[in-house]
Design a protein around this motif. Sequence first.
Motif, mmCIF file in Angstrom:
data_model
loop_
_atom_site.group_PDB
_atom_site.id
_atom_site.type_symbol
_atom_site.label_atom_id
_atom_site.label_comp_id
_atom_site.label_asym_id
_atom_site.label_seq_id
_atom_site.Cartn_x
_atom_site.Cartn_y
_atom_site.Cartn_z
ATOM 1 N N TYR A 11 0.852 -1.181 0.000
ATOM 2 C CA TYR A 11 0.000 0.000 0.000
ATOM 3 C C TYR A 11 0.890 1.235 0.000
ATOM 4 N N SER A 12 0.546 2.205 -0.815
ATOM 5 C CA SER A 12 1.299 3.446 -0.853
ATOM 6 C C SER A 12 0.439 4.593 -0.334
ATOM 7 N N PRO A 13 0.961 5.389 0.590
ATOM 8 C CA PRO A 13 0.216 6.544 1.082
ATOM 9 C C PRO A 13 0.305 7.754 0.139
ATOM 10 N N LEU A 14 1.029 7.619 -0.962
ATOM 11 C CA LEU A 14 1.158 8.734 -1.904
ATOM 12 C C LEU A 14 -0.205 9.075 -2.495
ATOM 13 N N GLU A 15 -0.406 10.353 -2.801
ATOM 14 C CA GLU A 15 -1.725 10.802 -3.239
ATOM 15 C C GLU A 15 -1.751 11.421 -4.637
ATOM 16 N N GLN A 16 -0.620 11.409 -5.364
ATOM 17 C CA GLN A 16 -0.613 12.005 -6.697
ATOM 18 C C GLN A 16 -1.535 11.273 -7.662
ATOM 19 N N ILE A 17 -1.636 9.971 -7.524
ATOM 20 C CA ILE A 17 -2.554 9.180 -8.341
ATOM 21 C C ILE A 17 -3.659 8.708 -7.408
ATOM 22 N N ASN A 18 -4.900 8.995 -7.785
ATOM 23 C CA ASN A 18 -6.033 8.644 -6.932
ATOM 24 C C ASN A 18 -7.196 8.168 -7.793
ATOM 25 N N ARG A 19 -8.313 7.883 -7.190
ATOM 26 C CA ARG A 19 -9.482 7.365 -7.917
ATOM 27 C C ARG A 19 -10.014 8.350 -8.946
ATOM 28 N N GLU A 20 -9.825 9.632 -8.692
ATOM 29 C CA GLU A 20 -10.356 10.649 -9.618
ATOM 30 C C GLU A 20 -9.493 10.807 -10.869
ATOM 31 N N ASN A 21 -8.166 10.592 -10.771
ATOM 32 C CA ASN A 21 -7.318 10.852 -11.935
ATOM 33 C C ASN A 21 -6.670 9.609 -12.550
ATOM 34 N N VAL A 22 -6.887 8.434 -11.974
ATOM 35 C CA VAL A 22 -6.235 7.233 -12.489
ATOM 36 C C VAL A 22 -6.627 6.939 -13.943
ATOM 37 N N ASN A 23 -7.827 7.286 -14.351
ATOM 38 C CA ASN A 23 -8.265 7.033 -15.732
ATOM 39 C C ASN A 23 -7.545 7.889 -16.758
ATOM 40 N N SER A 24 -6.880 8.952 -16.328
ATOM 41 C CA SER A 24 -6.181 9.813 -17.273
ATOM 42 C C SER A 24 -4.720 9.418 -17.472
ATOM 43 N N LEU A 25 -4.254 8.377 -16.786
ATOM 44 C CA LEU A 25 -2.869 7.933 -16.966
ATOM 45 C C LEU A 25 -2.663 7.379 -18.367
ATOM 46 N N GLN A 26 -1.467 7.609 -18.921
ATOM 47 C CA GLN A 26 -1.122 7.117 -20.248
ATOM 48 C C GLN A 26 0.270 6.500 -20.223
ATOM 49 N N LEU A 27 0.493 5.552 -21.108
ATOM 50 C CA LEU A 27 1.804 4.935 -21.250
ATOM 51 C C LEU A 27 2.788 5.963 -21.799
ATOM 52 N N VAL A 28 3.912 6.127 -21.119
ATOM 53 C CA VAL A 28 4.936 7.072 -21.557
ATOM 54 C C VAL A 28 6.087 6.338 -22.239
ATOM 55 N N TRP A 29 6.464 5.186 -21.703
ATOM 56 C CA TRP A 29 7.506 4.378 -22.322
ATOM 57 C C TRP A 29 7.318 2.919 -21.919
ATOM 58 N N ALA A 30 7.927 2.036 -22.687
ATOM 59 C CA ALA A 30 7.906 0.603 -22.401
ATOM 60 C C ALA A 30 9.279 0.041 -22.745
ATOM 61 N N ARG A 31 9.663 -1.000 -22.067
ATOM 62 C CA ARG A 31 10.976 -1.599 -22.312
ATOM 63 C C ARG A 31 10.867 -3.108 -22.159
ATOM 64 N N GLN A 32 11.451 -3.834 -23.095
ATOM 65 C CA GLN A 32 11.525 -5.295 -23.021
ATOM 66 C C GLN A 32 12.630 -5.673 -22.043
ATOM 67 N N LEU A 33 12.335 -6.567 -21.104
ATOM 68 C CA LEU A 33 13.337 -7.005 -20.147
ATOM 69 C C LEU A 33 14.176 -8.137 -20.732
ATOM 70 N N PRO A 34 15.467 -8.164 -20.408
ATOM 71 C CA PRO A 34 16.278 -9.307 -20.824
ATOM 72 C C PRO A 34 15.878 -10.506 -19.985
ATOM 73 N N PRO A 35 15.991 -11.692 -20.429
ATOM 74 C CA PRO A 35 16.362 -12.176 -21.748
ATOM 75 C C PRO A 35 15.150 -12.393 -22.643
ATOM 76 N N ARG A 36 14.289 -11.452 -22.703
ATOM 77 C CA ARG A 36 13.119 -11.440 -23.587
ATOM 78 C C ARG A 36 12.081 -12.478 -23.197
ATOM 79 N N ARG A 37 11.868 -12.616 -21.883
ATOM 80 C CA ARG A 37 10.823 -13.501 -21.363
ATOM 81 C C ARG A 37 9.926 -12.700 -20.435
ATOM 82 N N PRO A 38 8.702 -13.138 -20.237
ATOM 83 C CA PRO A 38 7.830 -12.439 -19.286
ATOM 84 C C PRO A 38 8.408 -12.507 -17.875
ATOM 85 N N ALA A 39 8.165 -11.474 -17.107
ATOM 86 C CA ALA A 39 8.659 -11.443 -15.728
ATOM 87 C C ALA A 39 7.593 -10.855 -14.828
ATOM 88 N N GLY A 40 7.521 -11.356 -13.616
ATOM 89 C CA GLY A 40 6.572 -10.830 -12.641
ATOM 90 C C GLY A 40 7.297 -10.088 -11.544
#
Length: 142
Positions: A11-40
């Motif tokens: 749980y994060s107590p940070l308040e910059q992202i909340n229920r009112e503004n979470v829908n406006s988030l957009q992808l800014v960048w993406a990166r493939q992790l080595p060695p090119r397999r899914p990771a959790g």
Amino acid sequence: MLGGTWSIGNYSPLEQINRENVNSLQLVWARQLPPRRPAGTSPIVHNGIMYLVSPNDAILAVDAVTGSRIWEYDRQLPASIRHHYSVAKRGLALYGDKIFTVTSDNAVLALDALTGKLAWETSRGTDGYVANTSGPIIANAF
């Protein structure tokens, strides 16, 4: 810190992202992790750097704003590993100026957080069967 607090509550107590503004988030960048397999993995972000661990113990540091690679640590694993846990890596730990991880060949190691250079390493035994998939927990004596 793993899970955000000593209680690992995710749980994060940070308040910059909340229920009112979470829908406006957009992808800014993406990166493939080595060695090119899914990771959790759960990334750590500190001082503008995002640290991620991916399958087979590859560790990546990226600029959290741009996604640009800062450094990559690629561990050379021995063929004697007899388990299948190398593909499941879930986290790292940061303490001071070091990134800590547990490896598929059963070692604990620390990397310099700014350069990715190996600072120290210790083996916990090398029978090829023992491994961790979770990140290490760093304890601090108060």
